[in-house]
Enzyme design. Structure first.
Site, PDB file in Angstrom:
ATOM      1  N   HIS A  63       0.819  -1.219   0.000  1.00 35.05           N
ATOM      2  CA  HIS A  63       0.000   0.000   0.000  1.00 35.05           C
ATOM      3  C   HIS A  63       0.858   1.277   0.000  1.00 35.05           C
ATOM      4  O   HIS A  63       0.511   2.259  -0.664  1.00 35.05           O
ATOM      5  CB  HIS A  63      -0.946  -0.003   1.200  1.00 35.05           C
ATOM      6  CG  HIS A  63      -2.033  -1.032   1.079  1.00 35.05           C
ATOM      7  ND1 HIS A  63      -2.199  -2.065   1.994  1.00 35.05           N
ATOM      8  CD2 HIS A  63      -2.976  -1.227   0.120  1.00 35.05           C
ATOM      9  CE1 HIS A  63      -3.223  -2.825   1.603  1.00 35.05           C
ATOM     10  NE2 HIS A  63      -3.703  -2.346   0.476  1.00 35.05           N
ATOM     11  N   GLY A 139     -15.919  -0.060 -10.865  1.00 35.69           N
ATOM     12  CA  GLY A 139     -15.097   1.139 -11.035  1.00 35.69           C
ATOM     13  C   GLY A 139     -15.156   1.715 -12.440  1.00 35.69           C
ATOM     14  O   GLY A 139     -15.079   2.931 -12.647  1.00 35.69           O
ATOM     15  N   ASP A 156      -6.480  -0.457  -7.265  1.00 33.01           N
ATOM     16  CA  ASP A 156      -6.003  -1.499  -6.359  1.00 33.01           C
ATOM     17  C   ASP A 156      -6.890  -2.726  -6.590  1.00 33.01           C
ATOM     18  O   ASP A 156      -7.712  -3.120  -5.753  1.00 33.01           O
ATOM     19  CB  ASP A 156      -6.124  -1.002  -4.911  1.00 33.01           C
ATOM     20  CG  ASP A 156      -5.696  -2.058  -3.905  1.00 33.01           C
ATOM     21  OD1 ASP A 156      -6.111  -1.947  -2.718  1.00 33.01           O
ATOM     22  OD2 ASP A 156      -4.998  -3.007  -4.297  1.00 33.01           O
ATOM     23  N   PRO A 163     -14.191  -9.482 -12.999  1.00 31.77           N
ATOM     24  CA  PRO A 163     -14.639  -8.073 -12.956  1.00 31.77           C
ATOM     25  C   PRO A 163     -13.489  -7.088 -13.169  1.00 31.77           C
ATOM     26  O   PRO A 163     -13.695  -5.936 -13.515  1.00 31.77           O
ATOM     27  CB  PRO A 163     -15.233  -7.943 -11.562  1.00 31.77           C
ATOM     28  CG  PRO A 163     -14.644  -9.050 -10.769  1.00 31.77           C
ATOM     29  CD  PRO A 163     -14.412 -10.171 -11.734  1.00 31.77           C
TER      30      PRO A 163
END
Ligand code: SAM
Length: 287
Positions: A63, A139, A156, A163
């Site tokens: 991250h 998204g 992310d 998907p």
């Protein structure tokens, strides 16, 4: 315990295993199988369709690099979009910066619920931050309808199947460029340069065809297969290789020196995005 080890399906004859203390929970959503494992080396881990997503112990390696490189390269990121990131770790790191709004779009409600219950330290309250808002949805569809520009868009997502397949399409990168402000930056997790070289090559080349500045950078994420991981940036104006501000306090992976060094690719990866990159160089490790 019979299945004392966990490993993602082997790719190209390469398999990495992690010793387990136990399998804590599993469920099936409309999108994927969701599992929470308790691992010996990394603590709890989120696994989607058999692929490690993030773990308590090494989430900061991933991250901090996905978030702080674009966020610190941008002169003043005020509005940020996170696509995917159901565990909340990406959002938590975005909110360490002085942003006005951070919108997260995660397609799978079951991932959100499982992480809230079993991996609470990843989000660590980020979803309750007044600057944050969470959309449960796709998204790509969200970007299509976006009416206000973003300064930074972070993808992310899971690996580019199901998907997430559209999240490395040129059409998606066009949508992202259109939804970014004049000096906006897009950053995606672009997978293992050793075991997923084709996906990386495609993403880098497509981002390179949409953005005036495109660059891949590398870091290590111990729990991920092959450990070495890549991120690819598309920037409309600014050089992503230069941090413009000090890092948020308390980073455990990111440093300004590492930000610059992460873009120094080994020779065999330097052709990435140029269309000259030959994945055959790492063919023995490719799926
Ligand atoms: N760090 C992980 C990695 O590098 O693979 C990603 C973690 S996060 C859990 C990935 C998330 O992306 C999943 O929760 C998945 O549901 C979400 N996702 C996949 N495709 C999506 C889409 N089209 N829109 C929104 N979320 C998506």
């Amino acid at each position: 315990m019979a299945d004392r080890w966990f490993g993602e399906p082997a790719r190209g004859g390469f398999e990495q295993r992690i010793e387990l203390r136990g399998r804590l929970w599993a469920g099936q959503s409309a999108y994927q199988r969701v599992e929470i494992l308790d691992t010996v080396p990394f603590g709890r881990a989120l696994v989607l369709d058999g692929a490690i997503q993030t773990t308590e112990a090494d989430e900061f390696c991933y991250h901090e690099l996905l978030v702080h490189v674009p966020m610190l390269a941008h002169p003043r990121p005020r509005r940020v979009l996170v696509i995917g990131g159901g565990d909340g770790g990406c959002l938590r790191h975005v909110l360490l910066h002085d942003v006005e709004r951070a919108i997260q779009v995660e397609i799978d409600e079951l991932v959100l619920r499982a992480c809230r219950e079993w991996l609470p330290t990843l989000a660590d309250g980020a979803f309750a931050d007044v600057r944050a808002s969470l959309v449960v949805g796709d998204g790509v569809a969200f970007l299509r309808d976006a009416d206000e520009p973003f300064d930074v868009i972070l993808v992310d997502s899971t690996d580019p199947v199901g998907p997430a397949a559209e999240l490395i399409s040129e059409a998606f990168f066009q949508l992202a460029a259109a939804a970014l402000s004049a000096n906006g930056i897009l950053a995606i997790q672009s997978g293992s340069p050793l075991l997923m070289a084709d996906e990386l090559r495609l993403a880098a080349a497509r981002i390179g065809s949409v953005f005036p500045i495109a660059a891949t950078y590398l870091g290590h994420v111990p729990a991920y297969p092959g450990v070495l991981w890549s991120y690819t940036i598309g920037s409309k104006q600014v050089d992503p290789r230069e941090p413009r501000r000090p890092a948020p306090p308390g980073t455990r992976y990111y440093t300004a020196e590492l930000h610059r060094a992460a873009f120094a690719l080994p020779a065999y990866l330097q052709a990435l995005g140029s269309g000259r990159f030959d994945p055959a160089v790492v063919a023995p490790l490719r799926g």
